[in-house]
Design a protein around this motif. Structure first.
Motif, PDB file in Angstrom:
ATOM      1  N   MET A   1       0.977 -27.160  24.870  1.00  0.00           N
ATOM      2  CA  MET A   1       1.427 -28.343  24.079  1.00  0.00           C
ATOM      3  C   MET A   1       0.350 -28.322  22.805  1.00  0.00           C
ATOM      4  O   MET A   1      -0.759 -28.339  22.822  1.00  0.00           O
ATOM      5  CB  MET A   1       1.264 -29.720  24.499  1.00  0.00           C
ATOM      6  CG  MET A   1       2.199 -30.708  23.901  1.00  0.00           C
ATOM      7  SD  MET A   1       1.877 -32.378  24.604  1.00  0.00           S
ATOM      8  CE  MET A   1       0.859 -33.202  23.347  1.00  0.00           C
ATOM      9  N   PRO A   2       1.058 -28.476  21.474  1.00  0.00           N
ATOM     10  CA  PRO A   2       0.240 -28.308  20.159  1.00  0.00           C
ATOM     11  C   PRO A   2      -0.629 -29.399  20.049  1.00  0.00           C
ATOM     12  O   PRO A   2      -0.281 -30.650  20.566  1.00  0.00           O
ATOM     13  CB  PRO A   2       1.070 -28.394  18.867  1.00  0.00           C
ATOM     14  CG  PRO A   2       2.438 -27.791  19.684  1.00  0.00           C
ATOM     15  CD  PRO A   2       2.644 -28.202  20.940  1.00  0.00           C
ATOM     16  N   GLY A   3      -1.847 -29.365  19.768  1.00  0.00           N
ATOM     17  CA  GLY A   3      -2.954 -30.537  19.354  1.00  0.00           C
ATOM     18  C   GLY A   3      -2.624 -31.277  18.268  1.00  0.00           C
ATOM     19  O   GLY A   3      -1.479 -31.121  17.633  1.00  0.00           O
ATOM     20  N   PRO A   4      -3.309 -32.307  18.205  1.00  0.00           N
ATOM     21  CA  PRO A   4      -2.814 -33.562  17.084  1.00  0.00           C
ATOM     22  C   PRO A   4      -3.026 -32.614  15.412  1.00  0.00           C
ATOM     23  O   PRO A   4      -3.654 -31.617  15.415  1.00  0.00           O
ATOM     24  CB  PRO A   4      -4.058 -34.397  17.124  1.00  0.00           C
ATOM     25  CG  PRO A   4      -5.015 -33.840  17.796  1.00  0.00           C
ATOM     26  CD  PRO A   4      -4.503 -32.665  18.644  1.00  0.00           C
ATOM     27  N   MET A   5      -2.431 -33.376  14.473  1.00  0.00           N
ATOM     28  CA  MET A   5      -2.244 -33.141  13.319  1.00  0.00           C
ATOM     29  C   MET A   5      -2.706 -34.533  12.587  1.00  0.00           C
ATOM     30  O   MET A   5      -2.397 -35.614  13.044  1.00  0.00           O
ATOM     31  CB  MET A   5      -0.963 -32.928  12.708  1.00  0.00           C
ATOM     32  CG  MET A   5      -0.574 -31.466  13.170  1.00  0.00           C
ATOM     33  SD  MET A   5       1.146 -31.230  12.636  1.00  0.00           S
ATOM     34  CE  MET A   5       1.042 -30.772  10.955  1.00  0.00           C
ATOM     35  N   LYS A   6      -3.413 -34.170  11.316  1.00  0.00           N
ATOM     36  CA  LYS A   6      -3.518 -35.467  10.561  1.00  0.00           C
ATOM     37  C   LYS A   6      -3.253 -35.393   8.982  1.00  0.00           C
ATOM     38  O   LYS A   6      -3.628 -34.341   8.660  1.00  0.00           O
ATOM     39  CB  LYS A   6      -5.178 -35.679  10.732  1.00  0.00           C
ATOM     40  CG  LYS A   6      -5.439 -37.171  10.204  1.00  0.00           C
ATOM     41  CD  LYS A   6      -6.715 -37.801  10.786  1.00  0.00           C
ATOM     42  CE  LYS A   6      -6.743 -39.079  10.428  1.00  0.00           C
ATOM     43  NZ  LYS A   6      -8.101 -39.782  10.915  1.00  0.00           N
ATOM     44  N   ILE A   7      -2.730 -36.275   8.501  1.00  0.00           N
ATOM     45  CA  ILE A   7      -2.247 -36.293   6.749  1.00  0.00           C
ATOM     46  C   ILE A   7      -2.863 -37.167   6.496  1.00  0.00           C
ATOM     47  O   ILE A   7      -3.050 -38.331   6.749  1.00  0.00           O
ATOM     48  CB  ILE A   7      -0.501 -36.400   6.926  1.00  0.00           C
ATOM     49  CG1 ILE A   7       0.005 -35.132   7.592  1.00  0.00           C
ATOM     50  CG2 ILE A   7      -0.279 -36.225   5.299  1.00  0.00           C
ATOM     51  CD1 ILE A   7       1.467 -35.614   7.417  1.00  0.00           C
ATOM     52  N   ARG A   8      -3.415 -36.962   5.146  1.00  0.00           N
ATOM     53  CA  ARG A   8      -4.005 -37.934   4.434  1.00  0.00           C
ATOM     54  C   ARG A   8      -3.254 -37.720   2.792  1.00  0.00           C
ATOM     55  O   ARG A   8      -3.581 -36.824   2.465  1.00  0.00           O
ATOM     56  CB  ARG A   8      -5.521 -37.557   4.169  1.00  0.00           C
ATOM     57  CG  ARG A   8      -6.203 -39.168   3.601  1.00  0.00           C
ATOM     58  CD  ARG A   8      -7.779 -38.803   3.793  1.00  0.00           C
ATOM     59  NE  ARG A   8      -8.194 -39.024   5.080  1.00  0.00           N
ATOM     60  CZ  ARG A   8      -9.373 -38.295   5.889  1.00  0.00           C
ATOM     61  NH1 ARG A   8      -9.959 -37.491   4.984  1.00  0.00           N
ATOM     62  NH2 ARG A   8      -9.661 -38.561   6.967  1.00  0.00           N
ATOM     63  N   ALA A   9      -2.679 -38.708   2.472  1.00  0.00           N
ATOM     64  CA  ALA A   9      -1.796 -38.740   1.110  1.00  0.00           C
ATOM     65  C   ALA A   9      -2.334 -39.589   0.293  1.00  0.00           C
ATOM     66  O   ALA A   9      -2.274 -40.864   0.604  1.00  0.00           O
ATOM     67  CB  ALA A   9      -0.358 -38.570   1.524  1.00  0.00           C
ATOM     68  N   THR A  10      -2.849 -39.575  -0.971  1.00  0.00           N
ATOM     69  CA  THR A  10      -3.461 -40.583  -1.797  1.00  0.00           C
ATOM     70  C   THR A  10      -2.805 -40.116  -2.932  1.00  0.00           C
ATOM     71  O   THR A  10      -2.773 -39.026  -3.592  1.00  0.00           O
ATOM     72  CB  THR A  10      -4.788 -40.304  -1.869  1.00  0.00           C
ATOM     73  OG1 THR A  10      -5.064 -39.396  -1.744  1.00  0.00           O
ATOM     74  CG2 THR A  10      -5.622 -41.533  -0.882  1.00  0.00           C
ATOM     75  N   LEU A  11      -2.148 -41.349  -3.678  1.00  0.00           N
ATOM     76  CA  LEU A  11      -1.758 -41.350  -5.178  1.00  0.00           C
ATOM     77  C   LEU A  11      -2.947 -41.281  -6.173  1.00  0.00           C
ATOM     78  O   LEU A  11      -3.897 -42.060  -6.012  1.00  0.00           O
ATOM     79  CB  LEU A  11      -0.918 -42.531  -5.234  1.00  0.00           C
ATOM     80  CG  LEU A  11       0.030 -42.557  -6.623  1.00  0.00           C
ATOM     81  CD1 LEU A  11       0.796 -41.359  -6.618  1.00  0.00           C
ATOM     82  CD2 LEU A  11       0.600 -44.156  -6.952  1.00  0.00           C
ATOM     83  N   LYS A  12      -3.008 -40.430  -7.050  1.00  0.00           N
ATOM     84  CA  LYS A  12      -4.146 -40.113  -7.934  1.00  0.00           C
ATOM     85  C   LYS A  12      -3.572 -40.447  -9.416  1.00  0.00           C
ATOM     86  O   LYS A  12      -3.589 -39.090  -9.924  1.00  0.00           O
ATOM     87  CB  LYS A  12      -4.817 -38.900  -7.691  1.00  0.00           C
ATOM     88  CG  LYS A  12      -5.521 -38.725  -6.472  1.00  0.00           C
ATOM     89  CD  LYS A  12      -6.760 -38.222  -6.173  1.00  0.00           C
ATOM     90  CE  LYS A  12      -7.489 -38.637  -4.982  1.00  0.00           C
ATOM     91  NZ  LYS A  12      -8.441 -37.672  -4.425  1.00  0.00           N
ATOM     92  N   GLY A  13      -3.154 -41.303  -9.812  1.00  0.00           N
ATOM     93  CA  GLY A  13      -2.491 -41.340 -11.183  1.00  0.00           C
ATOM     94  C   GLY A  13      -1.337 -40.743 -11.294  1.00  0.00           C
ATOM     95  O   GLY A  13      -0.236 -40.944 -10.706  1.00  0.00           O
ATOM     96  N   SER A  14      -1.104 -39.459 -12.055  1.00  0.00           N
ATOM     97  CA  SER A  14       0.130 -38.633 -12.159  1.00  0.00           C
ATOM     98  C   SER A  14       0.325 -37.687 -11.082  1.00  0.00           C
ATOM     99  O   SER A  14       1.575 -37.196 -11.221  1.00  0.00           O
ATOM    100  CB  SER A  14      -0.196 -38.025 -13.435  1.00  0.00           C
ATOM    101  OG  SER A  14      -1.252 -37.004 -13.250  1.00  0.00           O
TER     102      SER A  14
END
Lengths: 102, 269
Positions: A1-14
């Protein structure tokens, strides 16, 4: 079974800055363990979707490290947009996860 | 394509020449820059996530999870627990560090055999050990909490004193002690500058970033491993996992690092 994933998405102006961390052994197929070649096992395709619309499609190879990190910049975006990232490897295993833009 | 590659190689070569006459100060800055890049998006977060699952996983003869494990702040309280370890535990009458306490919980809560629980304490890149995942998860819950290890209990005080003696104790085929490398300022081994560990100046930052993920071999390393490998490098006999000696040495380093906000699990070269 594949291990975990982690996403970090941040709005940086444009633009929106997306970073994703994946657990994967990323075996090249050239490494030996106890005298035997370890079979190749690596991520071949990565898809990034924002609110269901594909924004990045990538083909990757053995040259990428174990537990890789990828970063993308996508024009525009709003807080709360859903970012979904998935991968498929050469054994047909896959994993995906999503996160909201902060 | 070939032409493109050649120009890329040339560009890289030109950069290397331009970068050649860097001074020691610049080198240090460059290494710091590299370390910062490593820490951004470090796979150590993946170990924390896996550790969280393992913490809640029911296993052992009693089919229990570790959620009721008391790391010194009360059963199941993780916030800031690592910043106060090692500490004296009245229920065992011993001073324990994180790893020995985790094993204690596996034995008492999950009903596992001590030998089985400590059979594989150090893992490898293909298969990390249970303790490595758990350590990453637990220490992450102390991020930002100031290290405050107490020696008020007489046994904790004795462990600190023993740790200080061990740090300076020279033995083995090379007649080394921890202090041979970590007791003099400005020493380095290859590219790594060696921190001065018997003074807060060096101990604080170093202790606050362990346990850590090693980028060069894709492994999560616990503090017990760190001590074990230091002893291997000094050609001492292998220290017993979770022994009073290893806990005492950890105690000495932790107390010396008191006051530093905990900033782990770290990421190392």
């Amino acid at each position: 079974m594949p291990g975990p994933m982690k996403i970090r998405a941040t709005l940086k102006g444009s633009y929106t800055d997306i970073r994703v961390l994946m657990s994967h052994p990323m075996e090249t197929g050239l490494r030996k363990a106890q005298g035997k070649l370890v079979p190749a096992h690596f991520i071949e395709n990565i898809t990034v979707k924002v609110n269901g619309k594909t924004v990045v499609k990538a083909q990757t190879s053995q040259a990428i490290s174990r537990n890789p990190v990828f970063a993308f910049r996508v024009k525009g975006g709003n807080k709360g947009d859903m970012v979904e990232i998935g991968w498929v490897d050469n054994k047909g295993e896959s994993n995906k996860t999503e996160a909201a833009v902060a | 394509m070939l032409a493109l590659r050649t120009s890329a190689v040339l560009a890289a070569a030109a950069l290397a020449i331009a970068a050649a006459p860097v001074h020691a100060q610049d080198e240090k800055k460059e290494i710091e820059k590299y370390q910062k890049m490593l820490a951004e998006g470090s796979p150590v977060e993946l170990f924390e996530l896996e550790g969280a699952d393992l913490w809640k996983k029911k296993q052992g003869p009693k089919n229990e999870s570790l959620e009721k494990c008391d790391l010194g702040m009360g059963p199941g309280v993780l916030k800031g627990a690592y910043a106060h370890l090692p500490r004296y535990f009245a229920d065992t009458g011993r001073v324990m560090d994180l790893e020995s306490r985790l094993v204690h919980c596996m034995v008492t809560l999950q009903g596992r055999d001590y030998k089985e629980a400590t059979k594989r304490v150090f893992g490898n890149a293909d298969k990390p050990s249970e303790l490595e995942y758990l350590a990453a998860y637990v220490v992450g819950k102390s991020r930002g909490v100031k290290i405050a290890v107490s020696t008020r209990n007489p046994k904790a005080k004795a462990a600190y004193e023993l740790g200080r003696q061990l740090f300076h104790y020279r033995a083995g085929p090379w007649d080394f002690s921890c202090a041979s490398c970590h007791g003099v300022a400005g020493k380095r081994i290859r590219m790594q500058s060696l921190p001065l560990l018997d003074k807060p100046s060096g101990a604080r930052r170093t202790y606050a970033t362990w346990p850590a993920y090693r980028v060069s071999n894709s492994q999560m390393k616990t503090f017990q491993w760190r001590l074990n490998d230091c002893y291997r490098q000094m050609r001492f006999p292998e220290p017993t996992f979770g022994s009073d000696a290893t806990v005492a040495l950890t105690m000495f380093l932790a107390v010396t690092a008191n006051g530093e906000p905990y900033d782990g699990p770290g990421t190392k070269r």
